[in-house]
Design a protein around this motif. Structure first.
Motif, mmCIF file in Angstrom:
data_model
loop_
_atom_site.group_PDB
_atom_site.id
_atom_site.type_symbol
_atom_site.label_atom_id
_atom_site.label_comp_id
_atom_site.label_asym_id
_atom_site.label_seq_id
_atom_site.Cartn_x
_atom_site.Cartn_y
_atom_site.Cartn_z
ATOM 1 N N ILE A 55 0.841 -1.211 0.000
ATOM 2 C CA ILE A 55 0.000 0.000 0.000
ATOM 3 C C ILE A 55 0.868 1.250 0.000
ATOM 4 N N PHE A 56 1.860 1.303 0.891
ATOM 5 C CA PHE A 56 2.719 2.495 0.949
ATOM 6 C C PHE A 56 3.508 2.655 -0.350
ATOM 7 N N ASN A 90 11.632 -5.019 -5.090
ATOM 8 C CA ASN A 90 12.844 -4.209 -4.917
ATOM 9 C C ASN A 90 12.544 -2.742 -5.206
ATOM 10 N N PRO A 91 11.882 -2.047 -4.261
ATOM 11 C CA PRO A 91 11.550 -0.641 -4.518
ATOM 12 C C PRO A 91 12.801 0.240 -4.565
ATOM 13 N N ALA A 92 12.681 1.346 -5.273
ATOM 14 C CA ALA A 92 13.764 2.340 -5.313
ATOM 15 C C ALA A 92 14.023 2.840 -3.892
ATOM 16 N N PRO A 93 15.231 3.340 -3.630
ATOM 17 C CA PRO A 93 15.567 3.794 -2.275
ATOM 18 C C PRO A 93 14.585 4.810 -1.688
ATOM 19 N N TYR A 153 9.965 5.877 2.094
ATOM 20 C CA TYR A 153 8.551 6.207 2.293
ATOM 21 C C TYR A 153 7.848 5.055 3.020
ATOM 22 N N VAL A 154 8.115 3.829 2.601
ATOM 23 C CA VAL A 154 7.520 2.658 3.248
ATOM 24 C C VAL A 154 7.939 2.607 4.716
#
Length: 162
Positions: free
Chosen positions: A129-130, A141-144, A149-150
């Motif tokens: 969700i975040f 593998n989200p960006a930094p 933010y998460v």
């Protein structure tokens, strides 16, 4: 407007978020966590310019953004309110309404969340969700910046009262 007023809106509208019943996620707490991430829970609601949504930007030719730019000009390329809503994600609400009326901004948030975050993207965990609220999708593998933010969202979800 500050945190008490924003948290009252979260208590009112958070139960309308379409969350997986088995997730254990509390709608008002989630809505408040996102408001903390986006505006320090209403303490910093200055509209933010998003160049990618302005004329010549990466999303400027997407529908409905192209139409919103024609209708509202540069105002369509800003985010507004405690949840920093983009007009293209706030169906039925003008930039002026999102800026001046936090209750309308809360309704726009619920609509966007249910339609896109929980609906189209099917984000069902806090992490998903975040990520989706911040970047439009979720990944292993989200960006930094999305990862930060998460982490902030999880922190606010766990520590801030509603």
């Amino acid at each position: 407007m500050g945190a008490p007023e924003v948290l009252a809106l979260c208590r009112t509208y958070g139960p309308l978020l379409q969350l997986d019943e088995d997730s254990g996620i509390d709608g008002p707490r989630l809505m408040a966590a996102i408001a903390w991430c986006e505006s320090s829970s209403g303490q910093n609601m200055t509209p933010r310019y998003e160049a990618a949504y302005d004329i010549g930007g990466a999303y400027s030719e997407n529908s409905p953004q192209k139409e919103l730019l024609a209708l509202w000009g540069k105002q369509a390329a800003y985010t507004y309110g405690p949840w920093q809503m983009l007009p293209c994600n706030a169906r039925g609400f003008s930039p002026k309404e999102l800026f001046e009326d936090n209750e309308k901004c809360a309704l726009a948030f619920v609509g966007f969340f249910n339609r896109y975050v929980a609906g189209f993207r099917r984000a069902s965990t806090l992490d998903q969700i975040f990520q989706t609220y911040n970047s439009g999708h979720f990944t292993d593998n989200p960006a930094p910046g999305v990862g930060r933010y998460v982490a902030d969202g999880l922190h606010f979800y766990q520590t801030e009262s509603v």
